[in-house]
Design a protein around this motif. Sequence first.
Motif, PDB file in Angstrom:
ATOM      1  N   PRO A   1      -1.397   8.270  15.127  1.00 41.67           N
ATOM      2  CA  PRO A   1      -2.382   9.272  14.710  1.00 41.67           C
ATOM      3  C   PRO A   1      -2.532  10.442  15.678  1.00 41.67           C
ATOM      4  CG  PRO A   1      -3.440   7.204  15.351  1.00 41.67           C
ATOM      5  CD  PRO A   1      -1.971   6.929  15.276  1.00 41.67           C
ATOM      6  N   THR A   2      -2.018  10.313  16.892  1.00 44.85           N
ATOM      7  CA  THR A   2      -2.022  11.453  17.807  1.00 44.85           C
ATOM      8  C   THR A   2      -1.281  12.633  17.183  1.00 44.85           C
ATOM      9  OG1 THR A   2      -2.048   9.978  19.713  1.00 44.85           O
ATOM     10  CG2 THR A   2      -1.354  12.255  20.102  1.00 44.85           C
ATOM     11  N   TYR A   3      -0.228  12.321  16.445  1.00 48.44           N
ATOM     12  CA  TYR A   3       0.573  13.348  15.778  1.00 48.44           C
ATOM     13  C   TYR A   3       0.382  13.302  14.258  1.00 48.44           C
ATOM     14  CZ  TYR A   3       2.951  13.180  20.304  1.00 48.44           C
ATOM     15  OH  TYR A   3       3.244  13.186  21.642  1.00 48.44           O
ATOM     16  N   TRP A   4       0.635  12.112  13.701  1.00 49.27           N
ATOM     17  CA  TRP A   4       0.542  11.899  12.248  1.00 49.27           C
ATOM     18  C   TRP A   4       0.624  10.398  12.017  1.00 49.27           C
ATOM     19  CZ3 TRP A   4       4.626  11.321   8.169  1.00 49.27           C
ATOM     20  CH2 TRP A   4       4.112  11.540   6.883  1.00 49.27           C
ATOM     21  N   GLY A   5      -0.407   9.822  11.426  1.00 54.39           N
ATOM     22  CA  GLY A   5      -0.487   8.380  11.321  1.00 54.39           C
ATOM     23  C   GLY A   5       0.326   7.769  10.206  1.00 54.39           C
ATOM     24  N   ARG A   6       0.821   8.598   9.286  1.00 55.41           N
ATOM     25  CA  ARG A   6       1.604   8.067   8.169  1.00 55.41           C
ATOM     26  C   ARG A   6       3.086   8.018   8.540  1.00 55.41           C
ATOM     27  NH1 ARG A   6      -1.568   7.923   3.359  1.00 55.41           N
ATOM     28  NH2 ARG A   6      -3.500   9.109   3.547  1.00 55.41           N
ATOM     29  N   GLN A   7       3.883   7.412   7.613  1.00 56.69           N
ATOM     30  CA  GLN A   7       5.304   7.248   7.900  1.00 56.69           C
ATOM     31  C   GLN A   7       6.211   7.784   6.796  1.00 56.69           C
ATOM     32  OE1 GLN A   7       4.519   2.860   9.150  1.00 56.69           O
ATOM     33  NE2 GLN A   7       6.434   3.444  10.119  1.00 56.69           N
ATOM     34  N   ALA A   8       5.966   7.350   5.559  1.00 51.37           N
ATOM     35  CA  ALA A   8       6.830   7.779   4.454  1.00 51.37           C
ATOM     36  C   ALA A   8       6.059   7.722   3.140  1.00 51.37           C
ATOM     37  CB  ALA A   8       8.075   6.896   4.387  1.00 51.37           C
ATOM     38  N   PRO A   9       4.951   8.458   3.022  1.00 49.97           N
ATOM     39  CA  PRO A   9       4.124   8.350   1.816  1.00 49.97           C
ATOM     40  C   PRO A   9       4.812   8.926   0.579  1.00 49.97           C
ATOM     41  CG  PRO A   9       3.337  10.120   3.218  1.00 49.97           C
ATOM     42  CD  PRO A   9       4.383   9.392   4.004  1.00 49.97           C
ATOM     43  N   ILE A  10       4.405   8.401  -0.572  1.00 45.91           N
ATOM     44  CA  ILE A  10       4.855   8.891  -1.874  1.00 45.91           C
ATOM     45  C   ILE A  10       3.792   9.830  -2.420  1.00 45.91           C
ATOM     46  CG2 ILE A  10       5.346   8.202  -4.250  1.00 45.91           C
ATOM     47  CD1 ILE A  10       6.365   5.519  -2.818  1.00 45.91           C
ATOM     48  N   LEU A  11       4.211  10.989  -2.859  1.00 48.09           N
ATOM     49  CA  LEU A  11       3.304  12.031  -3.326  1.00 48.09           C
ATOM     50  C   LEU A  11       3.269  11.999  -4.851  1.00 48.09           C
ATOM     51  CD1 LEU A  11       4.647  14.869  -0.980  1.00 48.09           C
ATOM     52  CD2 LEU A  11       3.220  12.878  -0.406  1.00 48.09           C
ATOM     53  N   PHE A  12       2.115  11.627  -5.404  1.00 44.99           N
ATOM     54  CA  PHE A  12       1.943  11.536  -6.855  1.00 44.99           C
ATOM     55  C   PHE A  12       0.454  11.440  -7.149  1.00 44.99           C
ATOM     56  CE2 PHE A  12       1.194   9.083 -10.706  1.00 44.99           C
ATOM     57  CZ  PHE A  12       2.049   9.660 -11.622  1.00 44.99           C
TER      58      PHE A  12
ATOM     59  N   GLN B   1       0.845  -1.192   0.000  1.00 45.82           N
ATOM     60  CA  GLN B   1       0.000   0.000   0.000  1.00 45.82           C
ATOM     61  C   GLN B   1       0.878   1.240   0.000  1.00 45.82           C
ATOM     62  OE1 GLN B   1      -2.910   0.299   3.126  1.00 45.82           O
ATOM     63  NE2 GLN B   1      -3.596   2.309   2.481  1.00 45.82           N
ATOM     64  N   GLY B   2       0.822   1.983  -1.085  1.00 46.27           N
ATOM     65  CA  GLY B   2       1.624   3.179  -1.211  1.00 46.27           C
ATOM     66  C   GLY B   2       3.082   2.943  -1.522  1.00 46.27           C
ATOM     67  N   ALA B   3       3.498   1.672  -1.678  1.00 40.77           N
ATOM     68  CA  ALA B   3       4.924   1.353  -1.851  1.00 40.77           C
ATOM     69  C   ALA B   3       5.750   2.072  -0.786  1.00 40.77           C
ATOM     70  CB  ALA B   3       5.405   1.719  -3.254  1.00 40.77           C
ATOM     71  N   GLU B   4       5.267   2.010   0.435  1.00 39.92           N
ATOM     72  CA  GLU B   4       5.765   2.866   1.519  1.00 39.92           C
ATOM     73  C   GLU B   4       6.736   2.128   2.427  1.00 39.92           C
ATOM     74  OE1 GLU B   4       3.888   5.748   5.043  1.00 39.92           O
ATOM     75  OE2 GLU B   4       2.588   4.704   3.632  1.00 39.92           O
ATOM     76  N   MET B   5       7.809   2.780   2.792  1.00 38.54           N
ATOM     77  CA  MET B   5       8.730   2.257   3.782  1.00 38.54           C
ATOM     78  C   MET B   5       8.125   2.416   5.175  1.00 38.54           C
ATOM     79  SD  MET B   5      12.835   2.940   4.116  1.00 38.54           S
ATOM     80  CE  MET B   5      12.686   4.728   4.263  1.00 38.54           C
TER      81      MET B   5
END
Length: 284
Positions: free
Chosen positions: A35-46, A15-19
């Motif tokens: 998610p208290t701060y930010w639930g994602r980690q290393a998303p790809i923007l495209f 999902q998202g080819a995410e590290m």
Amino acid sequence: MQLQNKNVQITLKAQGAEMTSWKVAETEYLWQGDPTYWGRQAPILFPIVGRLLDDQYVYEGNTYTMSQHGFARDAIFDIESSTETSVRFTLRDTPESRQHYPFPFVLNVSYQLVGEEVIVTYRVHNPGETVLPFSIGGHPAFNIPFKGGAFEDYTIDFGEVRTLDRYLLEGPYLTGAYQPLGDRQYIPLTRSLFDDDALIFENVEYAALRHQPSGTAIVMESPSFTHFGIWSPPHKDAPFVCLEPWFGHADYKGHRKDFLHKEGIQLLAPNETFEASYTLYIEK
């Protein structure tokens, strides 16, 4: 899935080819998501970076909607090839994606371990008959502190003295104004640094989150990218900072929504392939 060599191990998801993990000598350097701060980690923007004005753009007289940072970060990629130290993910256009982005495309995201380095490569291919407009970028978050101490014991080090002019934001959009930060090599990390959201610069080739007492740093080298964002959630004590190499950025407040004339947009000719990479490593 995991890639591993003698000293480095990374974990990735389709999902998202995410590290989702980056460990060097058993130390975790990648933000693990909360998610208290930010639930994602290393998303790809495209195929966009940042926010479109009113979440809309215009192409050939038609108006399309797309949410912030585009759809690739939530899409399921195919694993095209893999070894113990490399993997190549692939995403192609679908009938659903063409409702928001009416272009055929092939997006490859590759990860490779070379010694102590993690090399992340984006390839965009245009299989269509018209120009393919897109932006692309990374958004990895890194644990701060990673070497003990407090948030304020770290700096953003640019490797050399350079003139820093920060794009100014109003909400999610650029105002068109700049804040001159002067000639400097580094910026001390403070909680107030992100009160007005991300720091956005042009043409940052080297950025390091450096623990000042020890000199140890998380380093990103991104020589070919046109813009660079540095972000931690404003008004929160979030224990991470993002280093973000981009082609493009959010819309200006007065943008006319013309997708082909968006600053930083890449215009890829039919049957051509775009490629750009950034490299991560720990400097001691």
